[in-house]
Scaffold this motif. Structure first.
Motif, PDB file in Angstrom:
ATOM      1  N   PRO A   1       0.880  -1.274   0.247  1.00  0.00           N
ATOM      2  CA  PRO A   1       0.041   0.075   0.171  1.00  0.00           C
ATOM      3  C   PRO A   1       0.978   1.229  -0.104  1.00  0.00           C
ATOM      4  N   VAL A   2       0.610   2.230  -0.880  1.00  0.00           N
ATOM      5  CA  VAL A   2       1.553   3.387  -0.939  1.00  0.00           C
ATOM      6  C   VAL A   2       0.497   4.551  -0.769  1.00  0.00           C
ATOM      7  N   THR A   3       1.067   5.593  -0.292  1.00  0.00           N
ATOM      8  CA  THR A   3       0.108   6.838   0.109  1.00  0.00           C
ATOM      9  C   THR A   3       0.293   7.864  -1.151  1.00  0.00           C
ATOM     10  N   HIS A   4      -0.466   8.623  -1.510  1.00  0.00           N
ATOM     11  CA  HIS A   4      -0.299   9.682  -2.702  1.00  0.00           C
ATOM     12  C   HIS A   4       0.403  10.931  -1.918  1.00  0.00           C
ATOM     13  N   ASN A   5      -0.035  11.373  -0.692  1.00  0.00           N
ATOM     14  CA  ASN A   5       0.925  12.086   0.042  1.00  0.00           C
ATOM     15  C   ASN A   5       1.445  11.480   1.255  1.00  0.00           C
ATOM     16  N   ASP A   6       1.433  12.094   2.504  1.00  0.00           N
ATOM     17  CA  ASP A   6       2.036  11.529   3.692  1.00  0.00           C
ATOM     18  C   ASP A   6       0.746  11.151   4.497  1.00  0.00           C
ATOM     19  N   THR A   7      -0.293  10.726   4.198  1.00  0.00           N
ATOM     20  CA  THR A   7      -1.317  10.336   4.998  1.00  0.00           C
ATOM     21  C   THR A   7      -2.262   9.294   4.209  1.00  0.00           C
ATOM     22  N   TRP A   8      -3.109   8.834   4.944  1.00  0.00           N
ATOM     23  CA  TRP A   8      -4.118   7.791   4.445  1.00  0.00           C
ATOM     24  C   TRP A   8      -5.531   8.452   4.120  1.00  0.00           C
ATOM     25  N   GLY A   9      -6.141   9.143   5.229  1.00  0.00           N
ATOM     26  CA  GLY A   9      -7.230   9.736   5.567  1.00  0.00           C
ATOM     27  C   GLY A   9      -6.756  11.161   5.240  1.00  0.00           C
ATOM     28  N   TRP A  10      -7.774  11.891   4.653  1.00  0.00           N
ATOM     29  CA  TRP A  10      -7.639  13.252   4.059  1.00  0.00           C
ATOM     30  C   TRP A  10      -7.064  14.192   5.372  1.00  0.00           C
ATOM     31  N   LYS A  11      -6.020  14.926   4.716  1.00  0.00           N
ATOM     32  CA  LYS A  11      -5.484  15.985   5.761  1.00  0.00           C
ATOM     33  C   LYS A  11      -5.253  17.048   5.216  1.00  0.00           C
ATOM     34  N   SER A  12      -5.937  18.107   5.578  1.00  0.00           N
ATOM     35  CA  SER A  12      -5.929  19.587   4.729  1.00  0.00           C
ATOM     36  C   SER A  12      -4.586  20.258   4.626  1.00  0.00           C
ATOM     37  N   ILE A  13      -3.818  19.879   5.697  1.00  0.00           N
ATOM     38  CA  ILE A  13      -2.482  20.408   5.772  1.00  0.00           C
ATOM     39  C   ILE A  13      -1.449  19.608   5.148  1.00  0.00           C
ATOM     40  N   ASP A  14      -1.545  18.635   4.371  1.00  0.00           N
ATOM     41  CA  ASP A  14      -0.813  17.624   3.945  1.00  0.00           C
ATOM     42  C   ASP A  14      -0.557  17.917   2.639  1.00  0.00           C
ATOM     43  N   HIS A  15       0.402  18.628   1.745  1.00  0.00           N
ATOM     44  CA  HIS A  15       0.867  18.965   0.370  1.00  0.00           C
ATOM     45  C   HIS A  15       1.771  18.322  -0.222  1.00  0.00           C
ATOM     46  N   GLY A  16       2.014  17.014   0.412  1.00  0.00           N
ATOM     47  CA  GLY A  16       3.224  16.121  -0.082  1.00  0.00           C
ATOM     48  C   GLY A  16       3.117  15.308  -1.176  1.00  0.00           C
ATOM     49  N   TRP A  17       2.234  15.828  -2.054  1.00  0.00           N
ATOM     50  CA  TRP A  17       1.826  14.879  -3.172  1.00  0.00           C
ATOM     51  C   TRP A  17       3.064  14.238  -4.130  1.00  0.00           C
ATOM     52  N   LYS A  18       3.004  13.182  -4.443  1.00  0.00           N
ATOM     53  CA  LYS A  18       4.019  12.372  -5.477  1.00  0.00           C
ATOM     54  C   LYS A  18       3.315  12.642  -6.559  1.00  0.00           C
ATOM     55  N   ALA A  19       4.250  13.225  -7.726  1.00  0.00           N
ATOM     56  CA  ALA A  19       3.928  13.587  -9.215  1.00  0.00           C
ATOM     57  C   ALA A  19       3.389  12.449  -9.728  1.00  0.00           C
ATOM     58  N   PRO A  20       2.732  12.620 -10.747  1.00  0.00           N
ATOM     59  CA  PRO A  20       2.392  11.364 -11.629  1.00  0.00           C
ATOM     60  C   PRO A  20       3.374  10.405 -12.060  1.00  0.00           C
ATOM     61  N   GLY A  21       4.578  11.202 -12.494  1.00  0.00           N
ATOM     62  CA  GLY A  21       5.630  10.390 -12.815  1.00  0.00           C
ATOM     63  C   GLY A  21       6.533   9.399 -11.870  1.00  0.00           C
ATOM     64  N   ARG A  22       6.239   9.859 -10.690  1.00  0.00           N
ATOM     65  CA  ARG A  22       6.829   9.210  -9.477  1.00  0.00           C
ATOM     66  C   ARG A  22       6.042   8.106  -9.259  1.00  0.00           C
ATOM     67  N   VAL A  23       4.440   8.190  -9.473  1.00  0.00           N
ATOM     68  CA  VAL A  23       3.715   6.984  -9.059  1.00  0.00           C
ATOM     69  C   VAL A  23       3.867   5.979 -10.241  1.00  0.00           C
ATOM     70  N   ILE A  24       4.150   6.332 -11.494  1.00  0.00           N
ATOM     71  CA  ILE A  24       4.148   5.583 -12.492  1.00  0.00           C
ATOM     72  C   ILE A  24       5.523   4.696 -12.299  1.00  0.00           C
ATOM     73  N   GLN A  25       6.687   5.393 -12.039  1.00  0.00           N
ATOM     74  CA  GLN A  25       7.865   4.673 -11.596  1.00  0.00           C
ATOM     75  C   GLN A  25       7.695   3.827 -10.514  1.00  0.00           C
ATOM     76  N   LEU A  26       6.969   3.942  -9.543  1.00  0.00           N
ATOM     77  CA  LEU A  26       6.766   3.050  -8.513  1.00  0.00           C
ATOM     78  C   LEU A  26       6.019   1.950  -8.897  1.00  0.00           C
TER      79      LEU A  26
END
Ligand code: FHN
Length: 445
Positions: free
Chosen positions: A275-300
């Motif tokens: 399981p992999v997070t898109h940012n640094d949380t699983w449930g929504w966090k309004s203050i978490d902006h650490g999104w992985k870019a699409p290219g990074r997700v594709i490489q993962l």
């Protein structure tokens, strides 16, 4: 419960059949949505550290106060068909959504508690029911996350010692009279393809019991790795044991669950998922902006499939029922890459060939075809696949997403791919497909 050896043999011998669709799928969507999404990582006016869905624990919020969030659950923009449409566009093949997370709140209509979306929120709609229908209609397999061990709301569940006296807790009572019946209820009402348990089941006996119940209720439902007892974490977190993981895991599960965001550095030749997070949380966090870019997700995704696993990629919808814009955008990009290159992912796996460290490519494979995923562009027009000539004879070779044919030749033990275009054809990862014939007797994996 007496140990039913016959049932054990049956459960293990039917595993391959259960996993047929799951092995082909390679890419799933994880959704964490619940009351914690309303808090969004903020309590009072204080930003709470850590993953959003753990806010109740982090702040030791009383059951009574936390229950108040249910009165605010009214996601006016929730549309299960829209979620399913985004999931189809993303190219995911299965879903695992939180039916009940650690906070104990149920996103389905349960006869075992009123603490559920239908009976205790102004919304009053059966979210799990709507999602099951929408995703199934869209051709996506449906799975439910169920927290079988931690339950901060139930007086006998594991984990809440700020409201409940641990001396008075009876975990077995919770497990037998609440968790197992709810899991069976989920199966009966919504007929899932996958059950995704979390953390661990505390003992071998309870894990076995839960597995047997699930199997008796629906032999075809796939059971994820964290139904297994806690000893599994000794193996997963020890890099030496991780090399031999397939000898001991899964136990009661159908496949191995790696740790959250744990990407192994080598091929694991049995069934596993991460399981992999898109940012640094699983449930929504309004203050978490650490999104992985699409290219990074594709490489993962490529990395994980090239090492033999499935990617379960998380999205944490917002309290109004919408996916975060960043996630929609990322899913769309990953999906469009998969439209061009999905043949190298779905139903593919590791190549029978060692890839030297720091190579500018990753490999996936299916019998007859080798896929070369280019991470760095060979500007001089030639790419060397180390050791490939020992294992394969190369035939037709082309850029997967086009009809651009390439040439190959042999140099010692390596295969050279020649006449590459001057620049990458894909804005993320260009994939080369080589029709290959294995050289009998060779095995370099
Ligand atoms: O504690 C949970 C966490 O909230 C989240 O659900 C993840 C997803 O894999 N599982 C647990 C931690 O490993």
């Amino acid at each position: 419960m007496p140990y039913d050896v016959g049932l054990k043999d049956e459960i293990i011998s039917t595993r391959d059949k259960r996993l047929l669709w799951w092995r082909e799928a390679r890419f799933g969507l994880f959704i964490h949505w619940g009351l914690y999404s309303i808090a969004g990582g903020v309590w009072g006016d204080e930003a709470v550290e850590g993953i959003g869905e753990w806010i109740m624990f982090r702040r030791m919020i009383s059951v009574k106060e936390y229950e108040g969030l249910a009165k605010l659950f009214n996601p006016e923009n929730f549309d299960a068909r829209e979620w399913a449409r985004i999931a189809v566009e993303a190219g995911v093949r299965y879903l695992a959504i939180t039916a009940k997370h650690h906070d104990g709140f149920c996103l389905f209509d349960s006869e075992f508690t009123d603490y559920n979306v239908v009976r205790s929120t102004p919304f009053g709609r059966d979210v799990i029911g709507e999602i099951s229908r929408a995703f199934r209609d869209a051709g996506i397999r449906v799975g439910f996350y169920y927290s079988q061990t931690i339950d901060w709301h139930h007086p006998d569940g594991m984990g809440n010692e700020w409201d409940y006296d641990p001396w008075a807790k009876d975990f077995n009572r919770y497990f037998h009279n609440y968790a197992v019946p709810q899991v069976l209820e989920l199966i009966k009402k919504y007929n899932p393809d996958l059950l995704w348990f979390d953390i661990y089941t505390p003992t071998y006996e309870l894990a076995r019991e839960l597995r047997e119940h699930v199997y008796r209720a629906k032999p075809h439902v796939v059971v994820s790795g964290r139904i297994d007892p806690p000893t599994k974490s000794f193996y997963l977190w020890n890099q030496y044991a991780l090399r031999n993981i397939c000898r001991v895991l899964p136990m009661f599960a159908d496949y191995i669950q790696l740790g959250d965001n744990q990407i192994p550095g080598h091929v694991i030749r049995c069934d596993w998922e991460v399981p992999v997070t898109h940012n640094d949380t699983w449930g929504w966090k309004s203050i978490d902006h650490g999104w992985k870019a699409p290219g990074r997700v594709i490489q993962l995704l490529i990395t994980i499939v090239s090492r033999g696993g499935n990617l379960l990629l998380n999205v944490g919808p917002k309290p109004d029922g919408k996916f975060p814009d960043e996630s929609v955008q990322m899913l769309r990009e990953v999906g469009s890459w998969l439209k061009r290159n999905g043949e190298s992912i779905y139903g593919a796996g590791p190549a029978p060939l060692e890839v030297p460290e720091n190579s500018p490519y990753m490999l996936t494979y299916r019998p007859g075809r080798l896929y070369i995923h280019l991470l760095a562009w060979p500007w001089h027009g030639t790419l060397k696949i180390k050791g490939a000539a020992r294992v394969f004879r190369a035939r037709d070779t082309k850029i997967l997403s086009s009809d651009h044919m390439l040439e190959t030749s042999i140099q010692g033990e390596d295969i050279l791919i020649k006449r590459l275009p001057l620049r990458p054809l894909d804005r993320y990862v260009t994939v080369i497909a080589v029709d290959v014939e294995p050289i009998t007797g060779a095995n370099n994996a």
